[in-house]
Enzyme design. Structure first.
Site, PDB file in Angstrom:
ATOM      1  N   LYS A  44       0.826  -1.200   0.000  1.00 58.96           N
ATOM      2  CA  LYS A  44       0.000   0.000   0.000  1.00 58.96           C
ATOM      3  C   LYS A  44       0.863   1.254   0.000  1.00 58.96           C
ATOM      4  O   LYS A  44       0.368   2.366  -0.202  1.00 58.96           O
ATOM      5  CB  LYS A  44      -0.880   0.027   1.270  1.00 58.96           C
ATOM      6  CG  LYS A  44      -1.733  -1.202   1.454  1.00 58.96           C
ATOM      7  CD  LYS A  44      -2.316  -1.214   2.884  1.00 58.96           C
ATOM      8  CE  LYS A  44      -2.908  -2.579   3.180  1.00 58.96           C
ATOM      9  NZ  LYS A  44      -3.130  -2.777   4.615  1.00 58.96           N
ATOM     10  N   ASP A 103      14.304  -0.585   0.213  1.00 57.71           N
ATOM     11  CA  ASP A 103      15.021  -0.817   1.457  1.00 57.71           C
ATOM     12  C   ASP A 103      16.032  -1.954   1.234  1.00 57.71           C
ATOM     13  O   ASP A 103      17.131  -1.713   0.758  1.00 57.71           O
ATOM     14  CB  ASP A 103      13.973  -1.135   2.525  1.00 57.71           C
ATOM     15  CG  ASP A 103      14.520  -1.123   3.932  1.00 57.71           C
ATOM     16  OD1 ASP A 103      15.614  -0.598   4.144  1.00 57.71           O
ATOM     17  OD2 ASP A 103      13.850  -1.645   4.843  1.00 57.71           O
ATOM     18  N   LYS A 131      17.022   3.768   0.402  1.00 57.49           N
ATOM     19  CA  LYS A 131      17.826   3.586   1.612  1.00 57.49           C
ATOM     20  C   LYS A 131      18.936   2.586   1.297  1.00 57.49           C
ATOM     21  O   LYS A 131      18.876   1.419   1.673  1.00 57.49           O
ATOM     22  CB  LYS A 131      16.911   3.044   2.714  1.00 57.49           C
ATOM     23  CG  LYS A 131      17.280   3.441   4.118  1.00 57.49           C
ATOM     24  CD  LYS A 131      16.490   2.632   5.110  1.00 57.49           C
ATOM     25  CE  LYS A 131      15.486   3.460   5.865  1.00 57.49           C
ATOM     26  NZ  LYS A 131      14.782   2.640   6.894  1.00 57.49           N
ATOM     27  N   PHE A 152      13.842   4.815  11.117  1.00 58.60           N
ATOM     28  CA  PHE A 152      12.466   4.378  10.908  1.00 58.60           C
ATOM     29  C   PHE A 152      11.597   5.544  10.434  1.00 58.60           C
ATOM     30  O   PHE A 152      11.194   6.385  11.216  1.00 58.60           O
ATOM     31  CB  PHE A 152      11.899   3.772  12.195  1.00 58.60           C
ATOM     32  CG  PHE A 152      10.825   2.761  11.920  1.00 58.60           C
ATOM     33  CD1 PHE A 152       9.750   3.053  11.084  1.00 58.60           C
ATOM     34  CD2 PHE A 152      10.899   1.491  12.475  1.00 58.60           C
ATOM     35  CE1 PHE A 152       8.775   2.117  10.803  1.00 58.60           C
ATOM     36  CE2 PHE A 152       9.916   0.543  12.205  1.00 58.60           C
ATOM     37  CZ  PHE A 152       8.857   0.867  11.370  1.00 58.60           C
ATOM     38  N   VAL A 153      11.357   5.575   9.132  1.00 59.39           N
ATOM     39  CA  VAL A 153      10.547   6.668   8.591  1.00 59.39           C
ATOM     40  C   VAL A 153       9.125   6.214   8.293  1.00 59.39           C
ATOM     41  O   VAL A 153       8.892   5.081   7.901  1.00 59.39           O
ATOM     42  CB  VAL A 153      11.169   7.295   7.315  1.00 59.39           C
ATOM     43  CG1 VAL A 153      12.401   8.104   7.648  1.00 59.39           C
ATOM     44  CG2 VAL A 153      11.476   6.240   6.258  1.00 59.39           C
ATOM     45  N   ARG A 165       0.375   6.113   7.750  1.00 59.78           N
ATOM     46  CA  ARG A 165       0.417   6.269   6.292  1.00 59.78           C
ATOM     47  C   ARG A 165      -0.192   7.604   5.863  1.00 59.78           C
ATOM     48  O   ARG A 165       0.136   8.129   4.807  1.00 59.78           O
ATOM     49  CB  ARG A 165      -0.390   5.149   5.606  1.00 59.78           C
ATOM     50  CG  ARG A 165       0.168   3.759   5.768  1.00 59.78           C
ATOM     51  CD  ARG A 165      -0.549   2.815   4.808  1.00 59.78           C
ATOM     52  NE  ARG A 165      -0.378   1.409   5.151  1.00 59.78           N
ATOM     53  CZ  ARG A 165       0.645   0.644   4.791  1.00 59.78           C
ATOM     54  NH1 ARG A 165       1.633   1.156   4.098  1.00 59.78           N
ATOM     55  NH2 ARG A 165       0.695  -0.632   5.135  1.00 59.78           N
TER      56      ARG A 165
HETATM   57  C1  PRP Z   1       7.513  -1.626   2.220  1.00 59.58           C
HETATM   58  C2  PRP Z   1       7.713  -0.494   1.239  1.00 59.58           C
HETATM   59  C3  PRP Z   1       8.289  -1.192   0.020  1.00 59.58           C
HETATM   60  C4  PRP Z   1       9.061  -2.342   0.635  1.00 59.58           C
HETATM   61  C5  PRP Z   1      10.525  -2.020   0.607  1.00 59.58           C
HETATM   62  O1  PRP Z   1       6.322  -2.274   1.898  1.00 59.58           O
HETATM   63  O2  PRP Z   1       6.480   0.118   0.919  1.00 59.58           O
HETATM   64  O3  PRP Z   1       7.259  -1.712  -0.790  1.00 59.58           O
HETATM   65  O4  PRP Z   1       8.622  -2.481   1.994  1.00 59.58           O
HETATM   66  O5  PRP Z   1      11.243  -3.024   1.281  1.00 59.58           O
HETATM   67  P1  PRP Z   1      12.318  -3.946   0.607  1.00 59.58           P
HETATM   68  O6  PRP Z   1      13.139  -3.116  -0.345  1.00 59.58           O
HETATM   69  O7  PRP Z   1      13.103  -4.415   1.792  1.00 59.58           O
HETATM   70  O8  PRP Z   1      11.647  -5.078  -0.082  1.00 59.58           O
HETATM   71  P2  PRP Z   1       5.630  -3.344   2.864  1.00 59.58           P
HETATM   72  O9  PRP Z   1       6.039  -4.715   2.434  1.00 59.58           O
HETATM   73  O10 PRP Z   1       5.883  -2.964   4.270  1.00 59.58           O
HETATM   74  O11 PRP Z   1       4.097  -3.205   2.514  1.00 59.58           O
HETATM   75  P3  PRP Z   1       3.251  -1.838   2.516  1.00 59.58           P
HETATM   76  O12 PRP Z   1       3.651  -1.097   1.273  1.00 59.58           O
HETATM   77  O13 PRP Z   1       1.832  -2.298   2.454  1.00 59.58           O
HETATM   78  O14 PRP Z   1       3.574  -1.102   3.778  1.00 59.58           O
HETATM   79 MG    MG Z   2       4.937  -1.666   5.364  1.00 61.06          MG
HETATM   80 MN    MN Z   3       5.323  -1.290   0.035  1.00 56.00          MN
END
Ligand code: PRP
Ligand code: MG
Ligand code: MN
Length: 179
Positions: A44, A103, A131, A152-153, A165
């Site tokens: 999301k 990330d 990051k 942690f952002v 969010r």
């Molecule tokens: C978070 C973020 C990216 C992903 C990055 O999503 O929105 O999509 O993690 O992390 P990575 O590079 O380590 O794979 P999350 O899986 O938390 O789902 P969300 O978008 O619903 O918060």
């Molecule tokens: Mg997430």
């Molecule tokens: Mn995500």
């Protein structure tokens, strides 16, 4: 108490985010003119950035969304499960993934392989935040809004435990909130 009380620092203001979205949108406009790219947001986290970015793309684009999650539930797993797939074929389409943050790189690394296997004409990534300090697998990110240090952002789509969010900016969460 307001949500702002849980934030120690504003990393990117609303104004700064919009200026980054605008310059990325202008580059994408140049690169994708007459290619009718399919912008794919990952749910999301990407919702707000998708909304702002496309305002600054001045050529035809289509948008769609995917929802993926790690099999193990831990962010260290490279295995991703598709919760919601695309509504259309990517064959011969120019695909541009839209992300809030890269990330470890594991989410996109796995999804890009899948999209290439489905015979997309090209696959690129645009992310608001990068990051690089946390990278575990290599991903080739063509368009980056800005790099951020480890920390942690939350906000502007990014969550902690599904919350924050809805903040209109990116902020550093106070450690006492997540510890
Ligand atoms: C978070 C973020 C990216 C992903 C990055 O999503 O929105 O999509 O993690 O992390 P990575 O590079 O380590 O794979 P999350 O899986 O938390 O789902 P969300 O978008 O619903 O918060
Ligand atoms: Mg997430
Ligand atoms: Mn995500």
């Amino acid at each position: 108490m307001t949500l702002r009380n849980d934030i120690s620092d504003i990393v990117l203001s609303e104004e700064k985010i919009i200026s980054l979205a605008k310059s990325l949108g202008e580059k994408i406009t140049e690169d994708y003119k007459d290619k009718n790219p399919l912008l794919v947001g990952l749910l999301k986290g990407s919702i707000m950035f998708m909304g702002d970015l496309i305002k600054y793309i001045d050529t035809h684009v289509e948008i769609d969304f995917m929802d993926v999650s790690s099999y193990s539930g831990t962010k260290s797993s490279g295995d991703v499960k598709i919760i919601k797939d695309l509504n259309q074929s990517v064959e011969d389409r120019h695909i541009l993934f839209v992300e809030d943050i890269i990330d470890t790189g594991q989410t996109l690394n796995a999804i890009i392989d899948l999209i290439e296997y489905r015979k997309a004409a090209s696959v690129e990534i645009v992310t608001l935040l990068d990051k690089p300090a946390n990278r575990k697998v290599d991903v080739d990110v063509k368009y980056v809004g800005t790099e951020i240090p480890d920390g942690f952002v939350v906000g502007y789509g990014l969550d902690f435990d599904e919350k924050y969010r809805n903040l209109p900016y990116i902020g550093l969460l106070k450690p006492e909130i997540y510890q």
